[in-house]
Design a protein around this motif. Structure first.
Motif, PDB file in Angstrom:
ATOM      1  N   LEU A 128      11.898  74.736  41.728  1.00  0.00           N
ATOM      2  CA  LEU A 128      11.120  75.931  42.042  1.00  0.00           C
ATOM      3  C   LEU A 128      10.363  76.381  40.792  1.00  0.00           C
ATOM      4  O   LEU A 128      10.948  76.534  39.711  1.00  0.00           O
ATOM      5  CB  LEU A 128      12.022  77.066  42.523  1.00  0.00           C
ATOM      6  CG  LEU A 128      11.337  78.418  42.774  1.00  0.00           C
ATOM      7  CD1 LEU A 128      10.264  78.296  43.861  1.00  0.00           C
ATOM      8  CD2 LEU A 128      12.366  79.484  43.155  1.00  0.00           C
ATOM      9  N   LEU A 175      13.784  83.293  48.610  1.00  0.00           N
ATOM     10  CA  LEU A 175      14.738  82.276  48.190  1.00  0.00           C
ATOM     11  C   LEU A 175      16.115  82.522  48.797  1.00  0.00           C
ATOM     12  O   LEU A 175      16.728  83.563  48.573  1.00  0.00           O
ATOM     13  CB  LEU A 175      14.845  82.267  46.664  1.00  0.00           C
ATOM     14  CG  LEU A 175      15.768  81.214  46.051  1.00  0.00           C
ATOM     15  CD1 LEU A 175      15.291  79.798  46.389  1.00  0.00           C
ATOM     16  CD2 LEU A 175      15.865  81.398  44.545  1.00  0.00           C
ATOM     17  N   ARG A 234      13.968  77.102  51.405  1.00  0.00           N
ATOM     18  CA  ARG A 234      15.247  76.475  51.708  1.00  0.00           C
ATOM     19  C   ARG A 234      15.760  75.681  50.499  1.00  0.00           C
ATOM     20  O   ARG A 234      14.973  75.059  49.772  1.00  0.00           O
ATOM     21  CB  ARG A 234      15.124  75.542  52.915  1.00  0.00           C
ATOM     22  CG  ARG A 234      14.837  76.279  54.230  1.00  0.00           C
ATOM     23  CD  ARG A 234      15.958  77.210  54.586  1.00  0.00           C
ATOM     24  NE  ARG A 234      15.779  77.827  55.898  1.00  0.00           N
ATOM     25  CZ  ARG A 234      16.521  78.829  56.357  1.00  0.00           C
ATOM     26  NH1 ARG A 234      17.487  79.332  55.580  1.00  0.00           N
ATOM     27  NH2 ARG A 234      16.308  79.328  57.549  1.00  0.00           N
ATOM     28  N   THR A 235      17.062  75.700  50.318  1.00  0.00           N
ATOM     29  CA  THR A 235      17.685  74.979  49.205  1.00  0.00           C
ATOM     30  C   THR A 235      18.946  74.267  49.692  1.00  0.00           C
ATOM     31  O   THR A 235      19.518  74.610  50.731  1.00  0.00           O
ATOM     32  CB  THR A 235      18.073  75.935  48.060  1.00  0.00           C
ATOM     33  OG1 THR A 235      19.057  76.873  48.538  1.00  0.00           O
ATOM     34  CG2 THR A 235      16.864  76.692  47.541  1.00  0.00           C
ATOM     35  N   VAL A 265      17.130  77.779  40.355  1.00  0.00           N
ATOM     36  CA  VAL A 265      17.188  76.690  41.337  1.00  0.00           C
ATOM     37  C   VAL A 265      16.231  75.586  40.891  1.00  0.00           C
ATOM     38  O   VAL A 265      15.115  75.843  40.458  1.00  0.00           O
ATOM     39  CB  VAL A 265      16.837  77.202  42.755  1.00  0.00           C
ATOM     40  CG1 VAL A 265      15.458  77.833  42.783  1.00  0.00           C
ATOM     41  CG2 VAL A 265      16.935  76.085  43.790  1.00  0.00           C
ATOM     42  N   ARG A 266      16.683  74.352  40.985  1.00  0.00           N
ATOM     43  CA  ARG A 266      15.872  73.216  40.556  1.00  0.00           C
ATOM     44  C   ARG A 266      14.750  72.963  41.567  1.00  0.00           C
ATOM     45  O   ARG A 266      14.938  73.027  42.786  1.00  0.00           O
ATOM     46  CB  ARG A 266      16.755  71.972  40.433  1.00  0.00           C
ATOM     47  CG  ARG A 266      16.019  70.724  39.961  1.00  0.00           C
ATOM     48  CD  ARG A 266      16.991  69.627  39.530  1.00  0.00           C
ATOM     49  NE  ARG A 266      16.359  68.336  39.340  1.00  0.00           N
ATOM     50  CZ  ARG A 266      15.601  68.007  38.306  1.00  0.00           C
ATOM     51  NH1 ARG A 266      15.379  68.903  37.359  1.00  0.00           N
ATOM     52  NH2 ARG A 266      15.063  66.806  38.215  1.00  0.00           N
ATOM     53  N   GLY A 303      21.708  73.632  45.070  1.00  0.00           N
ATOM     54  CA  GLY A 303      20.995  74.170  43.927  1.00  0.00           C
ATOM     55  C   GLY A 303      19.602  73.618  43.719  1.00  0.00           C
ATOM     56  O   GLY A 303      19.049  73.738  42.629  1.00  0.00           O
ATOM     57  N   ARG A 304      19.024  73.045  44.771  1.00  0.00           N
ATOM     58  CA  ARG A 304      17.706  72.430  44.647  1.00  0.00           C
ATOM     59  C   ARG A 304      16.849  72.765  45.858  1.00  0.00           C
ATOM     60  O   ARG A 304      17.347  72.826  46.990  1.00  0.00           O
ATOM     61  CB  ARG A 304      17.857  70.915  44.507  1.00  0.00           C
ATOM     62  CG  ARG A 304      16.544  70.164  44.413  1.00  0.00           C
ATOM     63  CD  ARG A 304      16.757  68.709  44.092  1.00  0.00           C
ATOM     64  NE  ARG A 304      15.499  67.971  44.137  1.00  0.00           N
ATOM     65  CZ  ARG A 304      15.327  66.759  43.663  1.00  0.00           C
ATOM     66  NH1 ARG A 304      16.348  66.125  43.102  1.00  0.00           N
ATOM     67  NH2 ARG A 304      14.153  66.156  43.730  1.00  0.00           N
ATOM     68  N   VAL A 305      15.544  72.971  45.637  1.00  0.00           N
ATOM     69  CA  VAL A 305      14.604  73.260  46.721  1.00  0.00           C
ATOM     70  C   VAL A 305      14.506  72.063  47.654  1.00  0.00           C
ATOM     71  O   VAL A 305      14.406  70.912  47.205  1.00  0.00           O
ATOM     72  CB  VAL A 305      13.209  73.602  46.143  1.00  0.00           C
ATOM     73  CG1 VAL A 305      12.139  73.554  47.230  1.00  0.00           C
ATOM     74  CG2 VAL A 305      13.226  74.971  45.488  1.00  0.00           C
ATOM     75  N   THR A 306      14.537  72.327  48.965  1.00  0.00           N
ATOM     76  CA  THR A 306      14.345  71.262  49.951  1.00  0.00           C
ATOM     77  C   THR A 306      13.067  71.446  50.767  1.00  0.00           C
ATOM     78  O   THR A 306      12.610  70.512  51.415  1.00  0.00           O
ATOM     79  CB  THR A 306      15.535  71.189  50.917  1.00  0.00           C
ATOM     80  OG1 THR A 306      15.671  72.456  51.600  1.00  0.00           O
ATOM     81  CG2 THR A 306      16.825  70.860  50.171  1.00  0.00           C
TER      82      THR A 306
END
Length: 475
Positions: free
Chosen positions: A440, A289, A253-254, A437-438, A257-260
């Motif tokens: 990852l 992703l 999950r993102t 993606v930030r 632009g970032r992984v959550t």
């Protein structure tokens, strides 16, 4: 805010393979709270073992060719390869050609070269020259193995620029330039046949293999290759890593632009500040992703893939010395008979020893054969007499088709990883730090060039270090 009162960052690792375990140990010791999510019931991925008929057999890799690389990775993790009980393999492999001729390779360079010289005048010196040339290049390039993305200045500083012509060549061209007779060249290039890859497309660094087992040595860990995974899992738990088995990730999950975090196949959401994927490199992007760019997804899907082929796990009565691996060439393909009982007699039981019969397949052939056809192929391989020399009897303990490999180890399209083509090598393979993606990061066989299993361990360390550079352990 002091470190004592700062919040410890949560990191998830997808997959408890060699890369995932290495990353988890490294991150935990750097101060992160790490949880590993593993779809299977045990750790190790393709380096894990298979239990069948009272025997424990290696599932994946045949051999350890890069002990210095594994030494480096273990040192970063506070471990020692001395705990693996490594045995130096003196008689490494033997190749039976289609016309009945043979080539054999020992740890001793002099022994191997003399054998070639006795059949092909002048080939002994040619072989020694090739080994000396390629091993010197390998040693010069070796420091780059321990960098996630070597830059131009690294290359210039190391004096490696002179090796660019070599790196731009194919394995086929390097071997032809050596002047060696064709049977010797075919014997050297057997490892690209294992990948189901034509020699003309194989990258020149595959010519490093003879130098590795002559100069560094090929090794077999006590108890099999799965011993590497066992040691890493034990170290991970001792370091405080939480490993959750039977947990398959369905989606990364993102947001913005970032992984959550991740969502599992049971629908559970597990949050994370950052994530290391030791799942297959292509599938991480194309299957896990969310919101991944279609154009980038299409590029990855076009990469050529290896196939693990079919494997018959055996108990054999007797052994066929002295070679640990015996290959039979068949056009652009091959079959391998692997005998760990030669290296570790203690694996035997009442005169029976574990062994494997393996035949790589290209994807078109594997699909055309289907499950039933691949089982028929395994029957045909078992009936061939070449591997049964000095073997009194055999029992089939377990079988794996390409499809079963894929299902068991969550492989991308039933492949171990993308084929290591020259073009892919020059691009650096799949980056440890995701450019898409930030938060990852990726570890494993798709991300780092080298020799299995060492480069998977190295990739885990490098992926962890990239994460640590981007996200301090305490927020």
């Amino acid at each position: 805010m002091s470190v004592e009162t700062a919040q410890q960052r949560d990191v998830l690792v997808i997959g408890a393979g060699i890369g995932g375990l290495s990353a988890s140990i490294r991150l935990t010791r750097l101060g992160y709270k790490v949880q590993v999510l593993e779809a299977r019931a045990s750790a190790g991925g393709l380096a894990s073992g298979v239990e069948a008929g009272g025997f424990v057999l290696d599932a994946g890799p045949y051999i350890m060719l890069d002990k210095p690389g594994l030494d480096w990775a273990f040192q970063q993790l506070g471990l020692s390869t001395a705990d693996l009980g490594l045995t130096l393999i003196e008689s490494v492999y033997h190749v039976l050609h289609e016309d009945g001729r043979t080539t054999a390779f020992d740890h001793s360079l002099n022994t191997t070269a003399a054998r070639f010289e006795a059949v092909y005048a002048g080939s002994g010196a040619q072989y020694k020259a090739l080994v000396k040339h390629t091993f010197a290049i390998h040693q010069n390039l070796k420091p780059f193995t321990f960098k996630t993305s070597p830059g131009v200045w690294d290359v210039l500083r190391n004096g490696a620029l002179r090796h660019v012509p070599f790196l731009l060549s194919s394995l086929d061209r390097v071997l032809k330039q050596s002047g060696l007779p064709e049977p010797v060249r075919k014997g050297i290039s057997i490892w690209t046949h294992v990948a189901g890859q034509p020699v003309a497309q194989a990258p020149s660094p595959m010519a490093f293999v003879p130098g590795l087992f002559h100069e560094v040595g090929a090794y077999y860990p006590k108890g099999g290759m799965q011993s590497v995974a066992t040691l890493l899992e034990k170290a991970a738990r001792a370091a405080g890593v939480a490993i959750q088995y039977h947990t398959k990730v369905a989606r990364i999950r993102t947001a913005h632009g970032r992984v959550t975090g991740v969502e599992t196949t049971t629908g559970e959401f597990i949050p994370a500040d950052a994530l290391v994927s030791n799942s297959n490199g292509i599938g991480t992007y194309t299957e896990l992703l969310e919101n991944f760019k279609p154009a980038e997804k299409a590029k990855l899907r076009r990469l050529p893939l290896q196939s693990p082929g079919v494997c018959v796990y055996l108990a054999v009565q007797g052994r066929n010395p002295p070679y640990y691996i015996r290959f039979k060439l068949n056009g652009t393909g091959c079959t391998a008979f692997v005998q760990p009982g030669l290296l570790e007699p203690g694996l035997g039981q009442d005169g029976w020893y574990p062994a494997r019969l393996i035949a790589p397949l290209d994807h078109a052939t594997a699909a055309a054969l289907g499950e039933a056809g691949q089982h028929t192929l395994m029957d045909q391989l078992l009936a061939e007499p070449w591997w049964q020399e000095n073997i009194g009897a055999y029992r089939v303990l377990h079988r794996r088709t390409t499809f079963e490999w894929g299902r068991e180890y969550t492989l991308y399209h039933d492949s171990m990883n993308p084929v290591m083509t020259a073009r892919f090598m020059l691009k650096g393979r799949i980056a440890h730090r995701s450019p898409h993606v930030r938060g990852l990061y990726l570890a494993g066989s798709s991300t780092h060039p080298g020799q299995w299993v060492s480069f998977c361990a190295i990739s885990g360390v490098l992926a962890a270090d990239c994460l640590a550079q981007d996200f301090p352990a305490h927020a």
